[in-house]
Design a protein around this motif. Structure first.
Motif, short mmCIF file in Angstrom:
data_model
loop_
_atom_site.label_atom_id
_atom_site.label_comp_id
_atom_site.label_asym_id
_atom_site.label_seq_id
_atom_site.Cartn_x
_atom_site.Cartn_y
_atom_site.Cartn_z
N ILE A 173 0.83 -1.20 0.00
CA ILE A 173 0.00 0.00 0.00
C ILE A 173 0.87 1.26 0.00
O ILE A 173 0.60 2.21 -0.72
CB ILE A 173 -0.95 -0.01 1.22
CG1 ILE A 173 -1.94 -1.17 1.10
CG2 ILE A 173 -1.70 1.32 1.34
CD1 ILE A 173 -2.84 -1.37 2.31
N TYR A 178 2.22 2.05 -3.48
CA TYR A 178 1.24 2.73 -4.33
C TYR A 178 1.20 4.22 -4.02
O TYR A 178 1.16 5.06 -4.93
CB TYR A 178 -0.15 2.12 -4.12
CG TYR A 178 -0.40 0.85 -4.91
CD1 TYR A 178 -0.76 0.90 -6.25
CD2 TYR A 178 -0.28 -0.40 -4.30
CE1 TYR A 178 -0.99 -0.27 -6.97
CE2 TYR A 178 -0.51 -1.56 -5.01
CZ TYR A 178 -0.86 -1.50 -6.34
OH TYR A 178 -1.09 -2.65 -7.05
N ARG A 197 -7.16 0.65 -1.54
CA ARG A 197 -6.37 -0.53 -1.19
C ARG A 197 -6.88 -1.22 0.08
O ARG A 197 -6.90 -2.45 0.16
CB ARG A 197 -4.90 -0.11 -1.01
CG ARG A 197 -4.22 0.34 -2.29
CD ARG A 197 -4.12 -0.78 -3.30
NE ARG A 197 -3.25 -1.85 -2.84
CZ ARG A 197 -3.09 -3.02 -3.45
NH1 ARG A 197 -3.78 -3.28 -4.55
NH2 ARG A 197 -2.26 -3.92 -2.98
#
Length: 338
Positions: A246, A249, A304
């Protein structure tokens, strides 16, 4: 205190040139203000939802959660001050469109807003690097990291906040604040070289963050296989792996936002003498992609975290809906953790 030395050179003209007046009252500027204000409002809404999800979902370690909360604070500080700067510029473009000697701003007037803007930009990126350090600790010393609770996040947050406060002060060292700018978005001319170095440093930090996060993902995958029969250790590795993915990203989105801005602005500065004033400032205005990096943070967090939650629900439903072989059961449990 400001110097009152009477031997200093006379101040520059506060009146806008014809080109500057075109810039200040252009349709492009007004459209940009409307767009960026919309992005800011969306950021506020998504932040509220992201905070709620972060509180409800048990995905991140306490330390990581603190750093994510701090990231959201920096994002919203940036969006608030940038929206204020934009809205003031928008109103002045209408109310002072026939007053060239009033429409420009002094850098002294803009000092506070400019410092807060830099504080927000620095915090967004320094905290991203802080999240990488947090993930590194979770990978290298997982048991100690787990026992420390929220302490790593608190200490890293203090360093990030301190560095972010220092950033605008360092950039503005010795700046006399005696020049004129279209609005408070622009760096003072005397501070511009240090501002360029600042942008390059931020871009380098994000690149390093992404690089280390990919290494952390690779290492955690390897370590997870080595702890196949140790439930606690394997869960820790899986938690670190999910969290790091995460963070990657988020780091990638912030890198794109900052890298586009710094690259375009630095290129423009190198060729400033060849570009008409109105075109130069309009491109700089539109090249400011940091708000898009800001809105991406809560948006990606929500996406996410919901994705991880959906995967777990799907696997749980599959486990309870049918009889599985031992191999299928182990595969389902692995998916549940990831």
């Amino acid at each position: 205190m400001e110097s009152t030395n009477t031997s200093s050179p006379p101040p520059v003209s506060i009146c806008a040139t014809d080109d500057q007046m075109i810039l200040q009252t252009s349709l492009l500027l007004r459209v940009n203000v409307v767009l960026m204000t919309t992005v800011a409002i969306v950021t506020f809404i998504l932040t509220y939802k992201a905070l709620f999800i972060l509180k409800q979902r048990v995905i991140f370690h306490k330390s990581t959660k603190i750093l994510l909360y701090i990231s959201l604070v920096f994002v919203n500080v940036h969006e608030v001050i940038f929206m204020v700067i934009q809205c003031v510029a928008f109103m002045r473009s209408f109310t002072l469109n026939d007053k060239p000697c009033e429409i420009m701003r002094t850098t002294l007037e803009c000092r506070f807003k400019n410092h807060v803007l830099i504080f927000g930009i620095a915090g967004m990126n320094f905290n991203q690097f802080g999240l990488t350090i947090d993930r590194l600790l979770a990978t290298v010393i997982p048991q100690t990291y787990s026992n420390l609770g929220s302490l790593p996040g608190v200490l890293i947050s203090i360093l990030v906040i301190g560095s972010s406060i220092a950033a605008p002060l360092i950039i503005a060292i010795g700046d006399p604040y005696d020049d004129i700018v279209p609005n408070c978005f622009f760096f003072p001319e005397h501070s511009a070289p240090r501002a360029n170095v600042f942008l390059i440093i931020l871009s380098a930090l994000v690149i390093v963050s992404i690089f280390f996060n990919f290494i952390i993902i690779f290492v955690n995958k390897k370590l997870e296989k080595g702890t196949r029969y140790y439930v606690i250790q394997r869960y820790q590795k899986r938690e670190a792996l999910i969290s790091t993915r995460i963070i990657v990203y988020i780091a990638a989105s912030q890198f794109l936002g900052l890298a586009l801005y710094s690259t375009i602005v630095l290129t423009l500065r190198l060729h400033k003498s060849m570009i008409p004033v109105t075109m130069y400032h309009n491109i700089v205005w539109w090249a400011y992609t940091v708000p898009f990096a800001a809105v991406a943070l809560p948006a990606l967090l929500i996406h996410r975290i919901n994705q991880v939650g959906s995967n777990r629900k799907r696997v749980i439903n599959r486990i309870t809906a049918k009889v599985e072989t031992q191999e299928e059961h182990m595969k389902s449990l692995k998916e549940l953790w990831g």
